[in-house]
Motif scaffolding. Structure first.
Motif, PDB file in Angstrom:
ATOM      1  N   GLN A   1      47.874  52.835 -48.778  1.00 25.82           N
ATOM      2  CA  GLN A   1      47.301  53.644 -50.014  1.00 25.82           C
ATOM      3  C   GLN A   1      47.912  53.039 -51.252  1.00 25.82           C
ATOM      4  O   GLN A   1      47.247  52.952 -52.252  1.00 25.82           O
ATOM      5  CB  GLN A   1      48.015  54.970 -49.890  1.00 25.82           C
TER       6      GLN A   1
ATOM      7  N   CYS B   1      38.305  52.252 -46.492  1.00 24.10           N
ATOM      8  CA  CYS B   1      37.981  52.892 -47.739  1.00 24.10           C
ATOM      9  C   CYS B   1      37.009  52.035 -48.568  1.00 24.10           C
ATOM     10  O   CYS B   1      36.780  50.831 -48.308  1.00 24.10           O
ATOM     11  CB  CYS B   1      39.010  53.274 -48.434  1.00 24.10           C
TER      12      CYS B   1
ATOM     13  N   THR C   1      35.251  51.912 -52.802  1.00 26.65           N
ATOM     14  CA  THR C   1      34.850  52.305 -54.120  1.00 26.65           C
ATOM     15  C   THR C   1      33.810  51.362 -54.777  1.00 26.65           C
ATOM     16  O   THR C   1      33.226  50.409 -54.074  1.00 26.65           O
ATOM     17  CB  THR C   1      36.037  52.409 -54.887  1.00 26.65           C
TER      18      THR C   1
ATOM     19  N   SER D   1      36.194  47.095 -51.489  1.00 26.02           N
ATOM     20  CA  SER D   1      36.062  47.754 -50.093  1.00 26.02           C
ATOM     21  C   SER D   1      37.142  47.262 -49.348  1.00 26.02           C
ATOM     22  O   SER D   1      37.613  46.080 -49.547  1.00 26.02           O
ATOM     23  CB  SER D   1      34.547  47.420 -49.519  1.00 26.02           C
TER      24      SER D   1
ATOM     25  N   GLU E   1      45.406  58.046 -43.811  1.00 25.54           N
ATOM     26  CA  GLU E   1      44.216  58.059 -44.720  1.00 25.54           C
ATOM     27  C   GLU E   1      44.567  57.577 -45.969  1.00 25.54           C
ATOM     28  O   GLU E   1      45.469  57.524 -46.758  1.00 25.54           O
ATOM     29  CB  GLU E   1      43.970  59.677 -44.539  1.00 25.54           C
TER      30      GLU E   1
ATOM     31  N   SER F   1      42.885  57.853 -50.066  1.00 28.16           N
ATOM     32  CA  SER F   1      42.100  58.746 -50.819  1.00 28.16           C
ATOM     33  C   SER F   1      42.474  58.360 -52.105  1.00 28.16           C
ATOM     34  O   SER F   1      43.442  57.750 -52.625  1.00 28.16           O
ATOM     35  CB  SER F   1      42.420  60.292 -50.428  1.00 28.16           C
TER      36      SER F   1
END
Length: 250
Positions: free
Chosen positions: A6, A77, A79, A83, A247, A249
């Motif tokens: 993250q 993920c 944006t 990537s 995860e 986010s």
């Protein structure tokens, strides 16, 4: 507690968001942010992403012999800025020579060993003034265009190596080969591929190889080569599999 992946994703977004032409590597602020991202990448491990080599993992040489792809991808993920995902290569597998038009990239090996050869495109090759002065052994059915290039670097990377960095102008074309067994690497591309915005993947073949009989890990850098754009090789295709790690986010 925030996971390391993250933190990497957030730093990648900060590094590449709205960076524009500064991402070419001549902007001090951008380079400082990229260094911070690189420092985080050096800390990541396969265990952090809950992945490990699969037992009895073998090379798949063609679609006809096995339905199992030689390379798979775990999407983490994406944006507008970047990537991120993990590529997993079976023993002996290769991601063919390809480009990343207008894109930055960072690659960090998670397990195994990969050999990476990086090329730059040349506007004015010293060895030939035009394609007419070069007579490559092209077959009648070969399509595509010739591109003058220079072998910028060649080396092997393991989980203990620093990230491999590519920019829109330097080391942008590269080939990745698994060496001595399966391998995996975390891959960041900025911005992501987008054919509608001129960022499509193209494949190439070296017409005057870096000496096919030579040790490619010690290939002479700054060696000029001619590349032929080719369709995606028949023996390469990339499958997908679920990402099992923490995860991410925004």
């Amino acid at each position: 507690m925030t996971s390391l992946v993250q933190e990497i994703a957030r730093q990648a977004n900060v590094t590449f968001k709205n960076c524009g032409s500064s991402a070419n590597g001549d902007n001090k602020v951008f380079l400082e942010k990229q260094d911070e991202l690189g420092n985080l990448l050096t800390q990541i491990s396969a265990a952090d992403l809950k992945i490990a080599p699969k037992k009895n993992e073998m090379k798949s040489s063609s679609k006809s012999k096995s339905p199992s792809p030689p390379v798979t991808y775990m999407h983490i993920c994406e944006t507008e800025a970047f990537s991120m995902g993990v590529f997993l290569l079976k023993s002996g597998a290769s991601i063919p020579l390809h480009d990343h038009p207008g894109m930055n990239g960072m690659l960090k090996v998670l397990y195994g060993k990969v050999r990476i050869r990086c090329f730059d495109k040349l506007d004015n090759p010293s060895g030939a003034e035009s394609e007419t002065q070069f007579n490559p052994p092209l077959l009648p059915n070969q399509k595509g265009s010739l591109t003058p290039s220079i072998l910028r670097s060649a080396g092997e990377y393991t989980e203990g190596s620093a990230p491999c960095i590519l920019t829109p102008l330097k080391d942008n074309l590269h080939q990745i080969d698994a060496v001595g067994g399966p391998a995996a690497f975390l891959d960041i591309l900025a911005p992501p591929y987008d054919p509608d915005d001129g960022r499509d993947c193209h494949y190439y073949k070296v017409l005057q190889p870096v000496s096919e009989n030579a040790d490619q890990t010690t290939a002479q850098p700054d060696l000029e080569e001619w590349l032929l754009e080719v369709p995606q090789p028949d023996d390469f295709w990339c499958g997908g599999e679920p990402y099992p790690g923490p995860e991410v986010s925004f």
